[in-house]
Design a protein around this motif. Sequence first.
Motif, PDB file in Angstrom:
ATOM      1  N   PRO A 255       0.812  -1.233   0.000  1.00  0.00           N
ATOM      2  CA  PRO A 255       0.000   0.000   0.000  1.00  0.00           C
ATOM      3  C   PRO A 255       0.838   1.272   0.000  1.00  0.00           C
ATOM      4  N   GLY A 256       2.007   1.257   0.621  1.00  0.00           N
ATOM      5  CA  GLY A 256       2.833   2.447   0.675  1.00  0.00           C
ATOM      6  C   GLY A 256       3.847   2.575  -0.435  1.00  0.00           C
ATOM      7  N   ALA A 257       3.778   1.757  -1.461  1.00  0.00           N
ATOM      8  CA  ALA A 257       4.757   1.794  -2.549  1.00  0.00           C
ATOM      9  C   ALA A 257       4.480   2.970  -3.475  1.00  0.00           C
ATOM     10  N   LEU A 258       5.548   3.498  -4.055  1.00  0.00           N
ATOM     11  CA  LEU A 258       5.435   4.566  -5.048  1.00  0.00           C
ATOM     12  C   LEU A 258       5.185   3.940  -6.414  1.00  0.00           C
ATOM     13  N   LEU A 259       4.151   4.404  -7.084  1.00  0.00           N
ATOM     14  CA  LEU A 259       3.798   3.875  -8.395  1.00  0.00           C
ATOM     15  C   LEU A 259       4.450   4.700  -9.486  1.00  0.00           C
ATOM     16  N   HIS A 260       4.902   4.014 -10.533  1.00  0.00           N
ATOM     17  CA  HIS A 260       5.489   4.661 -11.702  1.00  0.00           C
ATOM     18  C   HIS A 260       4.599   4.393 -12.913  1.00  0.00           C
ATOM     19  N   LEU A 261       4.754   5.213 -13.923  1.00  0.00           N
ATOM     20  CA  LEU A 261       3.958   5.027 -15.135  1.00  0.00           C
ATOM     21  C   LEU A 261       4.286   3.677 -15.769  1.00  0.00           C
ATOM     22  N   PRO A 262       3.285   2.927 -16.155  1.00  0.00           N
ATOM     23  CA  PRO A 262       3.521   1.564 -16.638  1.00  0.00           C
ATOM     24  C   PRO A 262       3.905   1.526 -18.111  1.00  0.00           C
ATOM     25  N   THR A 263       4.206   0.319 -18.578  1.00  0.00           N
ATOM     26  CA  THR A 263       4.407   0.016 -19.989  1.00  0.00           C
ATOM     27  C   THR A 263       3.209  -0.793 -20.470  1.00  0.00           C
ATOM     28  N   LEU A 264       2.596  -0.349 -21.559  1.00  0.00           N
ATOM     29  CA  LEU A 264       1.381  -0.978 -22.060  1.00  0.00           C
ATOM     30  C   LEU A 264       1.711  -1.837 -23.270  1.00  0.00           C
ATOM     31  N   ARG A 265       1.141  -3.046 -23.294  1.00  0.00           N
ATOM     32  CA  ARG A 265       1.296  -3.974 -24.406  1.00  0.00           C
ATOM     33  C   ARG A 265      -0.080  -4.517 -24.766  1.00  0.00           C
ATOM     34  N   VAL A 266      -0.291  -4.766 -26.038  1.00  0.00           N
ATOM     35  CA  VAL A 266      -1.563  -5.304 -26.528  1.00  0.00           C
ATOM     36  C   VAL A 266      -1.326  -6.737 -26.966  1.00  0.00           C
ATOM     37  N   ARG A 267      -2.060  -7.655 -26.338  1.00  0.00           N
ATOM     38  CA  ARG A 267      -1.974  -9.071 -26.684  1.00  0.00           C
ATOM     39  C   ARG A 267      -3.363  -9.677 -26.576  1.00  0.00           C
ATOM     40  N   SER A 268      -3.772 -10.362 -27.636  1.00  0.00           N
ATOM     41  CA  SER A 268      -5.061 -11.059 -27.668  1.00  0.00           C
ATOM     42  C   SER A 268      -6.212 -10.124 -27.338  1.00  0.00           C
ATOM     43  N   ALA A 269      -6.195  -8.934 -27.953  1.00  0.00           N
ATOM     44  CA  ALA A 269      -7.277  -7.949 -27.799  1.00  0.00           C
ATOM     45  C   ALA A 269      -7.450  -7.507 -26.354  1.00  0.00           C
ATOM     46  N   ARG A 270      -6.377  -7.529 -25.584  1.00  0.00           N
ATOM     47  CA  ARG A 270      -6.403  -7.031 -24.214  1.00  0.00           C
ATOM     48  C   ARG A 270      -5.165  -6.194 -23.966  1.00  0.00           C
ATOM     49  N   VAL A 271      -5.289  -5.218 -23.080  1.00  0.00           N
ATOM     50  CA  VAL A 271      -4.191  -4.311 -22.770  1.00  0.00           C
ATOM     51  C   VAL A 271      -3.550  -4.780 -21.469  1.00  0.00           C
ATOM     52  N   HIS A 272      -2.299  -5.200 -21.562  1.00  0.00           N
ATOM     53  CA  HIS A 272      -1.535  -5.618 -20.389  1.00  0.00           C
ATOM     54  C   HIS A 272      -0.630  -4.471 -19.964  1.00  0.00           C
ATOM     55  N   ALA A 273      -0.550  -4.266 -18.654  1.00  0.00           N
ATOM     56  CA  ALA A 273       0.247  -3.174 -18.093  1.00  0.00           C
ATOM     57  C   ALA A 273       1.326  -3.754 -17.193  1.00  0.00           C
ATOM     58  N   ASP A 274       2.575  -3.353 -17.444  1.00  0.00           N
ATOM     59  CA  ASP A 274       3.692  -3.691 -16.561  1.00  0.00           C
ATOM     60  C   ASP A 274       3.821  -2.567 -15.546  1.00  0.00           C
ATOM     61  N   LEU A 275       3.296  -2.799 -14.337  1.00  0.00           N
ATOM     62  CA  LEU A 275       3.222  -1.774 -13.299  1.00  0.00           C
ATOM     63  C   LEU A 275       4.508  -1.779 -12.492  1.00  0.00           C
ATOM     64  N   ALA A 276       5.293  -0.731 -12.622  1.00  0.00           N
ATOM     65  CA  ALA A 276       6.524  -0.591 -11.853  1.00  0.00           C
ATOM     66  C   ALA A 276       6.224   0.170 -10.564  1.00  0.00           C
ATOM     67  N   TYR A 277       6.855  -0.262  -9.478  1.00  0.00           N
ATOM     68  CA  TYR A 277       6.656   0.394  -8.183  1.00  0.00           C
ATOM     69  C   TYR A 277       7.942   0.276  -7.379  1.00  0.00           C
ATOM     70  N   THR A 278       8.103   1.182  -6.421  1.00  0.00           N
ATOM     71  CA  THR A 278       9.277   1.223  -5.557  1.00  0.00           C
ATOM     72  C   THR A 278       8.820   1.161  -4.114  1.00  0.00           C
ATOM     73  N   HIS A 279       9.428   0.286  -3.333  1.00  0.00           N
ATOM     74  CA  HIS A 279       9.080   0.157  -1.925  1.00  0.00           C
ATOM     75  C   HIS A 279      10.329  -0.189  -1.126  1.00  0.00           C
TER      76      HIS A 279
END
Length: 659
Positions: A255-279
Amino acid sequence: MSRRLPLGERETARTACARGLLRTGVVEKTGAVLSAAVLAERVGWAADLVSGMAAGLLAAHWSAVDVGLLASGVDAEGRGLPSNAWMALRRLGWTTAPADGIRVNDRIVRMAQEQAGRLLRSAKWRADLTTGVIETWPADPAKRTPGEWDAVREAVPEGKHLPSGVIRSRTRQIAAFTGTYGRKPADVFELEAAPRAARMLLLSACDGQQATLARGDDPGRALLRLQLPTRPDPRSYGDWAWVACPVTLPPTVPPGALLHLPTLRVRSARVHADLAYTHAVPAARSTGHTVALGVDWGLNTLLSAGAVRLHDNGTITALGAGAQFRTAGVLAKQHRLRRQGEQLHAKTDHYHRLINDTESHHLTGKHAVLAEEVRHLSDRRSNLNDALARSAARWTVDQAIAARASVIYVEDLRSMEARGMGRTLNSRLSQQVRGQIVDRMRHLAAEAGVAVVTVPARGTSRHCPRCLVPLRHRKAPDRPTTPGWKWALCPNLDCRWQGDRDTGAWQRIAARGLTHQTKTVIDRTSNTMVIRSVVDQLEATAVVEAATTAPVCWDRSKTGPTRHATPRPAPRRRGAPSPTGPTGPVGKRPEGHAHTGRRQLPRAAHRHQGVTTISTPATRRHRPRGAALGAGFHLHTHATPPRWAEPMPDPTVRMGSLN
């Protein structure tokens, strides 16, 4: 809001990545709700614009001069280049633009430059490696002499500690080029084509004018806002719209982690997000370890692990017999998919040779179907390997936490190349998930402050963990019909240690790591802890001694008055009416010695014996031990079961109908 992470004593910041999924979006201007398919379509339009510009940059600057200039870290005026790739490319004047008539903002161009800059920077190491191998080309590419090995290691960057398999694979690649064109390539830029630009959005290169990410009231959810095109070829800025996408954070994100802007990828008609965070996590140390977990690799038994302790006097003892991570079912499925993939690849290559670039060939359709099946099979193998890597890494880290180990020592198998067993079998043995397991192991161990260190693998399964004498291997005594060399036996008459070869291997790995922990260094290329070489003086002390435990006995000396015992002890019989049985009336008198309060047999008798067990004739004199175990002197005899233990026959079962 401050973007600095508060750290406590002996804590360090750790940046990790979690997988997320964008399921819907809302256009902020109109309030229209976008489904998952429409959202994936719009993200795909933006990714196509970015990948197109990145591909143009890669094709324009895929040369030794430009890659060397970018990797040097300084521009033409001698100023240092920024760490961000897109800023470095702009300092060098390497710009790009979309196709004519397409209007994008500057942040879209940033993402293209960031992706191209990362790929160009990563090519520098491959370029130096290829150049070093070409300059020291051996007389026989299949087998180098010791002098040729020394020469090539001097020519390549950090070649002293580079695994030999990396050099051999690059040598085979150059030899294949030479066999095709009749000459050696000039450099890696002639040997390899420009890398392909991935279809993704690196939002980390953007600022608030393109994308924002913030938490809401719920710590498990966040809101991603970004600009997406409303058409595949946006002609003006009016064809771009802000879309708000709710994101459900995985439970691994604190809950206390800092969120960073993710990387978005499109696979099989869905948007996958690589959520980077620092804790914040406990800081792992490289030295000062007393309890270590050793991990050994295997083929049938994927992992064997156990803990050892380093005492103050320098001796090392094993903490238990260790454990094994067996994945026979998963490995069987993996081998089945691999064999199926080999057959499909062979058939696809055969069709490709028959077609021979003929567009109207009747096998073109079958070739396309087989190619799609190969892709689907590759995805299945990748998913299976990912699941296996996650499970094995989680098991290993749990073993370290349970043993209170502060370090995990893993043998480095990069220098162990499968060879000498045929071309097909060598490739099969090399297609393992060991690298993925170690990466995920480091990822999970960092959360607990446990260090993961790789040690040299030579001799870990060959020498005895007690006396370092070369072992003799044979079939396992419990499986005499199973072929192999699973069991190890020490020929030293003063030692005579024997056991599973994997058990001896993890003991040797852990002992080698503890004795060489002062030689632990940080690899600059991978930023991981490694022990590069074995020192003979330290290796001589890497001996796991047998754990000595004092015999368990009771003090029978008289220290007080004798406890008064009643002259007539009560018999071990029920003093209450027997319980209700399946049949019969209630309240009968006590029957037999069956207890009412404890249906389970005493400790001394319930392990392998039933209530009707009788004593077995023995060759030696019977020694009653029941009193010591709390079950009375009659250890091997038991009371007759009560009558209601067996249901009484029903006399109406065999009665037929009177009709």
